[in-house]
Design a protein around this motif. Sequence first.
Motif, PDB file in Angstrom:
ATOM      1  N   LEU A 159       2.216   8.689   4.402  1.00 34.82           N
ATOM      2  CA  LEU A 159       3.100   8.019   5.368  1.00 34.82           C
ATOM      3  C   LEU A 159       4.020   7.003   4.683  1.00 34.82           C
ATOM      4  CD1 LEU A 159       0.770   7.368   8.454  1.00 34.82           C
ATOM      5  CD2 LEU A 159       2.513   9.127   8.174  1.00 34.82           C
ATOM      6  N   SER A 160       3.566   6.483   3.537  1.00 29.91           N
ATOM      7  CA  SER A 160       4.380   5.472   2.847  1.00 29.91           C
ATOM      8  C   SER A 160       5.712   6.060   2.362  1.00 29.91           C
ATOM      9  CB  SER A 160       3.614   4.857   1.679  1.00 29.91           C
ATOM     10  OG  SER A 160       3.354   5.841   0.713  1.00 29.91           O
ATOM     11  N   ILE A 181      -7.635   7.421   5.504  1.00 33.35           N
ATOM     12  CA  ILE A 181      -7.210   6.675   4.307  1.00 33.35           C
ATOM     13  C   ILE A 181      -6.840   5.233   4.685  1.00 33.35           C
ATOM     14  CG2 ILE A 181      -5.512   6.537   2.424  1.00 33.35           C
ATOM     15  CD1 ILE A 181      -5.334   9.597   2.481  1.00 33.35           C
ATOM     16  N   CYS A 182      -6.248   5.059   5.870  1.00 39.75           N
ATOM     17  CA  CYS A 182      -5.803   3.716   6.281  1.00 39.75           C
ATOM     18  C   CYS A 182      -6.941   2.864   6.857  1.00 39.75           C
ATOM     19  CB  CYS A 182      -4.671   3.840   7.296  1.00 39.75           C
ATOM     20  SG  CYS A 182      -3.612   2.389   7.368  1.00 39.75           S
ATOM     21  N   VAL A 227       5.510  -1.320   5.585  1.00 38.86           N
ATOM     22  CA  VAL A 227       4.174  -1.347   6.172  1.00 38.86           C
ATOM     23  C   VAL A 227       4.171  -2.395   7.290  1.00 38.86           C
ATOM     24  CG1 VAL A 227       1.722  -1.789   5.684  1.00 38.86           C
ATOM     25  CG2 VAL A 227       3.150  -0.704   3.939  1.00 38.86           C
ATOM     26  N   TRP A 245      -8.246  -0.774   5.795  1.00 43.84           N
ATOM     27  CA  TRP A 245      -7.420  -1.952   6.112  1.00 43.84           C
ATOM     28  C   TRP A 245      -7.789  -2.519   7.482  1.00 43.84           C
ATOM     29  CZ3 TRP A 245      -5.508  -3.835   2.031  1.00 43.84           C
ATOM     30  CH2 TRP A 245      -4.803  -3.092   1.080  1.00 43.84           C
ATOM     31  N   VAL A 256      -2.888   3.289  11.996  1.00 39.76           N
ATOM     32  CA  VAL A 256      -2.214   3.403  10.692  1.00 39.76           C
ATOM     33  C   VAL A 256      -1.065   2.407  10.671  1.00 39.76           C
ATOM     34  CG1 VAL A 256      -2.824   5.827  10.246  1.00 39.76           C
ATOM     35  CG2 VAL A 256      -0.695   5.302  11.462  1.00 39.76           C
ATOM     36  N   LYS A 257      -0.768   1.913   9.490  1.00 40.46           N
ATOM     37  CA  LYS A 257       0.176   0.796   9.382  1.00 40.46           C
ATOM     38  C   LYS A 257       1.593   1.226   9.029  1.00 40.46           C
ATOM     39  CE  LYS A 257      -3.663  -1.632   9.522  1.00 40.46           C
ATOM     40  NZ  LYS A 257      -4.236  -1.917  10.843  1.00 40.46           N
ATOM     41  N   CYS A 258       1.793   2.525   8.795  1.00 37.17           N
ATOM     42  CA  CYS A 258       3.138   3.013   8.463  1.00 37.17           C
ATOM     43  C   CYS A 258       3.586   4.018   9.502  1.00 37.17           C
ATOM     44  CB  CYS A 258       3.146   3.654   7.076  1.00 37.17           C
ATOM     45  SG  CYS A 258       2.682   2.499   5.781  1.00 37.17           S
ATOM     46  N   CYS A 283       0.822  -1.220   0.000  1.00 29.35           N
ATOM     47  CA  CYS A 283       0.000   0.000   0.000  1.00 29.35           C
ATOM     48  C   CYS A 283       0.855   1.268   0.000  1.00 29.35           C
ATOM     49  CB  CYS A 283      -0.920   0.004   1.224  1.00 29.35           C
ATOM     50  SG  CYS A 283      -1.954   1.477   1.311  1.00 29.35           S
ATOM     51  N   THR A 284       0.457   2.207  -0.859  1.00 31.32           N
ATOM     52  CA  THR A 284       1.092   3.544  -0.869  1.00 31.32           C
ATOM     53  C   THR A 284      -0.002   4.607  -0.933  1.00 31.32           C
ATOM     54  OG1 THR A 284       1.293   3.426  -3.280  1.00 31.32           O
ATOM     55  CG2 THR A 284       3.226   2.771  -2.016  1.00 31.32           C
ATOM     56  N   LYS A 285      -1.153   4.292  -0.320  1.00 37.22           N
ATOM     57  CA  LYS A 285      -2.328   5.174  -0.468  1.00 37.22           C
ATOM     58  C   LYS A 285      -2.180   6.539   0.211  1.00 37.22           C
ATOM     59  CE  LYS A 285      -5.622   2.304   0.834  1.00 37.22           C
ATOM     60  NZ  LYS A 285      -6.947   1.874   1.244  1.00 37.22           N
ATOM     61  N   CYS A 286      -1.377   6.600   1.273  1.00 35.04           N
ATOM     62  CA  CYS A 286      -1.229   7.905   1.938  1.00 35.04           C
ATOM     63  C   CYS A 286       0.237   8.304   2.036  1.00 35.04           C
ATOM     64  CB  CYS A 286      -1.913   7.920   3.312  1.00 35.04           C
ATOM     65  SG  CYS A 286      -0.879   7.320   4.660  1.00 35.04           S
TER      66      CYS A 286
HETATM   67 FE1  SF4 Z   1      -1.344   2.598   3.194  1.00 35.29          FE
HETATM   68 FE2  SF4 Z   1      -2.026   2.861   5.745  1.00 35.29          FE
HETATM   69 FE3  SF4 Z   1       0.553   2.872   5.056  1.00 35.29          FE
HETATM   70 FE4  SF4 Z   1      -0.993   4.937   4.457  1.00 35.29          FE
HETATM   71  S1  SF4 Z   1      -0.459   4.220   6.546  1.00 35.29           S
HETATM   72  S2  SF4 Z   1       0.440   3.926   3.070  1.00 35.29           S
HETATM   73  S3  SF4 Z   1      -2.955   3.930   3.994  1.00 35.29           S
HETATM   74  S4  SF4 Z   1      -0.891   1.149   4.846  1.00 35.29           S
END
Ligand code: SF4
Length: 192
Positions: A21-22, A102-103, A28, A106, A85-87, A16-19
Amino acid sequence: MNKEKLEKLNKEMLACTKCALSNGCKQVVPGAGSANAQIMFIGEAPGKKEDELGAPFVGAAGKFLDEMLAIIKLKREDVYIANTVKCRPIENRDPSQEEKDICWPWLEKQIAIIQPKIIVTLGRHSMNLFLPELKISEAHGKAIKKDFPEIGEQTFFTLYHPAAALYNGGLRQTLIKDFKKIPKVLRETDKG
Ligand code: SF4
Ligand code: URA
């Protein structure tokens, strides 16, 4: 099987690179534990150690979490541990509302697969994701039921964050006292 479903979901999450934070993290950190857990712990965000190792709560706060789990005779393999959030946010800043929004899908999918009997929120970010109106100083140590269209009726148990309690004697005692109530909350949830 829950395990396969969760592994597939977590694999998708790793890409995932949706937000934003990536851009600042090494990897992740989807979560860890049993796909059939009755208790799901949700923290805030991965820190430095978590970012390096790809697993949640593996630093000082994680060690404290393990100690509290041991008090109620559980291991981390018996529960599931994830984050809002995962990042890892750079410099461990708070994740923004936009990043949390955004996260969220998931986490929602993880909850839908695991279907925990109780969700234990760690800290105010996690609590406010589900229960935006509550203040942690008032709500900690209490079980709260809430209906979600996507998840159904869910029991939450809100706790202070172990990192906040680590070096604060008063909060630490409160957190341990609250933590010990988890088995009772679980039993009472069983009764419906
Ligand atoms: Fe994706 Fe969540 Fe990481 Fe953002 S924090 S890039 S939404 S997994
Ligand atoms: N703090 C969190 O909120 N989550 C982790 O995974 C580690 C520390």
